[in-house]
Design a protein around this motif. Structure first.
Motif, PDB file in Angstrom:
ATOM      1  N   ALA A  34       0.941  -1.226   0.028  1.00 48.36           N
ATOM      2  CA  ALA A  34       0.112  -0.008  -0.066  1.00 48.36           C
ATOM      3  C   ALA A  34       0.914   1.278   0.013  1.00 48.36           C
ATOM      4  CB  ALA A  34      -0.823  -0.058   1.128  1.00 48.36           C
ATOM      5  N   LEU A  64      -3.968   2.204  -2.883  1.00 47.83           N
ATOM      6  CA  LEU A  64      -4.206   0.867  -1.926  1.00 47.83           C
ATOM      7  C   LEU A  64      -4.268   1.466  -0.594  1.00 47.83           C
ATOM      8  CD1 LEU A  64      -1.851  -1.523  -3.805  1.00 47.83           C
ATOM      9  CD2 LEU A  64      -4.295  -1.144  -3.934  1.00 47.83           C
ATOM     10  N   ASN A  66      -4.196  -0.506   3.382  1.00 43.96           N
ATOM     11  CA  ASN A  66      -3.987  -1.668   4.037  1.00 43.96           C
ATOM     12  C   ASN A  66      -5.249  -1.252   5.435  1.00 43.96           C
ATOM     13  OD1 ASN A  66      -3.497  -3.931   5.322  1.00 43.96           O
ATOM     14  ND2 ASN A  66      -1.468  -3.392   6.295  1.00 43.96           N
ATOM     15  N   LEU A  71      -6.095  -5.758   1.906  1.00 44.15           N
ATOM     16  CA  LEU A  71      -5.706  -4.517   1.134  1.00 44.15           C
ATOM     17  C   LEU A  71      -6.750  -4.197   0.280  1.00 44.15           C
ATOM     18  CD1 LEU A  71      -3.069  -3.317   0.616  1.00 44.15           C
ATOM     19  CD2 LEU A  71      -2.950  -5.054  -1.297  1.00 44.15           C
TER      20      LEU A  71
END
Length: 97
Positions: A34, A64, A66, A71
């Motif tokens: 991420a 992204l 987390n 994720l």
């Protein structure tokens, strides 16, 4: 295009295809994925299946996230893909690293 956030991967044991896909993925590895994802350097396309040429492309991952061992992708999604999901043409999500 629409923006959406959705889960793409979880920490834990995976038996994916390819030498790097098998094994246990930790929370710290998801943090790194991420943290280092950068759309400007190498954008991740949204595709159906795992086509070698990443075509046709139905959107792009913007970032992204987390969160608690999972994720998530924030992505711009083409209306065509949204309709295919609603029609049941897409059965699941598979992340490719």
């Amino acid at each position: 295009m629409s923006t959406a956030i959705f889960e793409i991967f979880r920490m834990g044991k995976h038996n994916g295809i390819g030498v790097n896909a098998k094994g246990f993925w930790s929370a710290s590895q998801l943090d790194q994925i991420a943290q280092f994802y950068n759309q400007a350097i190498k954008p991740a396309p949204l595709v159906i299946g795992h086509p070698e040429d990443d075509k046709p492309e139905y959107g792009t991952v913007k970032r992204l996230i987390n969160h608690e061992g999972a994720l998530f992708a924030e992505a711009e999604i083409d209306r065509t893909l949204i309709q295919r999901i609603k029609n049941g043409d897409v059965s699941g999500i598979s992340a490719s690293f």
